[in-house]
Design an enzyme around this catalytic site. Structure first.
Site, PDB file in Angstrom:
ATOM      1  N   ASP A   1       0.812  -1.209   0.000  1.00  0.00           N
ATOM      2  CA  ASP A   1       0.000   0.000   0.000  1.00  0.00           C
ATOM      3  C   ASP A   1       0.851   1.267   0.000  1.00  0.00           C
ATOM      4  O   ASP A   1       2.012   1.256   0.418  1.00  0.00           O
ATOM      5  CB  ASP A   1      -0.921   0.024   1.224  1.00  0.00           C
ATOM      6  CG  ASP A   1      -1.944  -1.087   1.205  1.00  0.00           C
ATOM      7  OD1 ASP A   1      -2.349  -1.487   0.100  1.00  0.00           O
ATOM      8  OD2 ASP A   1      -2.318  -1.568   2.300  1.00  0.00           O
ATOM      9  N   LYS A   2       0.241   2.347  -0.419  1.00  0.00           N
ATOM     10  CA  LYS A   2       0.916   3.643  -0.488  1.00  0.00           C
ATOM     11  C   LYS A   2       1.609   3.995   0.829  1.00  0.00           C
ATOM     12  O   LYS A   2       2.780   4.377   0.846  1.00  0.00           O
ATOM     13  CB  LYS A   2      -0.105   4.729  -0.841  1.00  0.00           C
ATOM     14  CG  LYS A   2       0.407   6.150  -0.716  1.00  0.00           C
ATOM     15  CD  LYS A   2      -0.704   7.160  -0.922  1.00  0.00           C
ATOM     16  CE  LYS A   2      -0.201   8.586  -0.668  1.00  0.00           C
ATOM     17  NZ  LYS A   2      -1.283   9.581  -0.811  1.00  0.00           N
TER      18      LYS A   2
END
Length: 347
Positions: free
Chosen positions: A153-154
């Site tokens: 994820d970011k």
């Protein structure tokens, strides 16, 4: 490109509408996979069934299985993990923290805040944009994303392996699918985790009401199997530092699994961890938590360890990273807090 890579990449953080149909008045009951096969260009029944299995076919905003029977006035939407147009990847001179590289692959220690690939409103500044600048002729997966075999994820920091050849991509993807890779994450979660270690099993699929979340389902026909093994590393009374080892690599797996057992990740806004879930009502405590959130302005999750067999040499390779500074600063704040506070009495 085979489906293994798509499985490892799993779903994107947001789904994009590709098709929308309203079933006309007078339509006889018909399985949705048959119904859509005649409406979507170049669609096969198998592709439609796979889309339903992945939770990407919605009827009246609720995901349905491929055997759902459409009825008049149903609104059918097909939601996929990429925008309904092909993104042009713009090479960008973005620094990469490369911890290892050879002719077949490279390991990147991703900074928190960097999106892995374009999409969801982030079409520049991603890891893929950086890869396109630094490397020529990386193999493309089926979503036209160069080199990517898996993703994080970011706002999760840590290790990613990138394939530099078609052979390496296929070999690594098979290892992820066969669950032979080693993946360890460090997480800070809300609450005092009762057991010293444990295993969380539960199929993951998109939340029925909040598509931005994943949720655990008891029905084995909903979602995809997911298994997380966790172990307590350090306790701070109101939060616990844990190690998580993955057998599967689903979207938001650790985040959704830990919330499912009552321990959302610290400062994980999407899963409610940005609220004060444990502790006292003292104003000073609230200020302490706010300072922790400022030190670590993201979910407390780091991909610490990644191990796999090298696709060319057959050598078992294992890479390990330190926690990033923001994570270490937050942990140090908690260590100092418990030295001067009896969290058992406060509880």
């Amino acid at each position: 490109m085979n489906n293994n890579i798509e499985e490892n990449l799993d779903l994107e953080d947001e789904l994009f509408e590709h098709y929308r149909f309203e079933v006309p008045k007078g339509q006889a009951f018909l399985r949705i996979d048959k119904y859509l096969m005649y409406l979507i260009p170049n669609a096969t029944r198998n592709k439609i069934q796979n889309a339903a299995t992945d939770g990407n076919i919605f009827v009246n905003d609720i995901p349905v299985k491929s055997n759902y029977k459409v009825k008049p006035f149903d609104v059918i939407t097909i939601m996929l993990s990429h925008p309904p147009f092909e993104n042009h990847i713009l090479p960008e001179d973005i620094p990469l923290n490369i911890v290892y590289e050879d002719d077949a692959l490279l390991l990147i220690n991703k900074e928190p805040g960097m999106v892995v690939h374009p999409g969801h409103g982030n079409y520049t500044g991603t890891l893929v944009n950086a890869l396109a600048h630094h490397f020529d002729n990386l193999p493309m997966n089926s979503s036209e994303r160069p080199g990517l075999v898996h993703r994080i994820d970011k706002d999760t920091s840590g290790l990613l392996v990138v394939a530099k050849t078609e052979a390496a991509m296929t070999h690594l993807a098979k290892q992820f699918e066969a669950k032979t890779t080693e993946r360890e994450y460090i997480a800070l979660v809300w609450g005092n985790v009762t057991e010293e270690s444990g295993t969380i099993e539960g199929n993951l699929a998109r939340h029925l009401k909040d598509r931005m979340q994943m949720a655990v389902f008891d029905d084995p026909e909903i979602g995809k199997p997911a298994i997380t093994h966790y172990k307590v590393l350090e306790r701070f009374g109101y939060v616990t530092l844990i190690s998580c080892k993955l057998e599967t690599g689903r979207t938001h797996q650790i985040r959704a699994h830990m919330k499912h057992i009552g321990h959302p990740l610290f400062n994980d806004e999407r899963y409610g961890g940005h609220l004060i879930l444990k502790g006292t009502t003292f104003t000073k405590y609230k200020q302490f938590i706010e300072n922790c959130f400022k030190a670590l302005p993201r979910q407390a999750l780091h991909a610490k360890t990644l191990g796999f067999v090298h696709p060319n040499t057959g050598e078992l390779m294992r890479f390990d990273t330190e926690l990033p500074d923001d994570f270490k600063e937050c942990i140090e704040k908690w260590r100092n807090y418990v030295k001067s506070h009896n969290t058992d009495e406060e509880n």
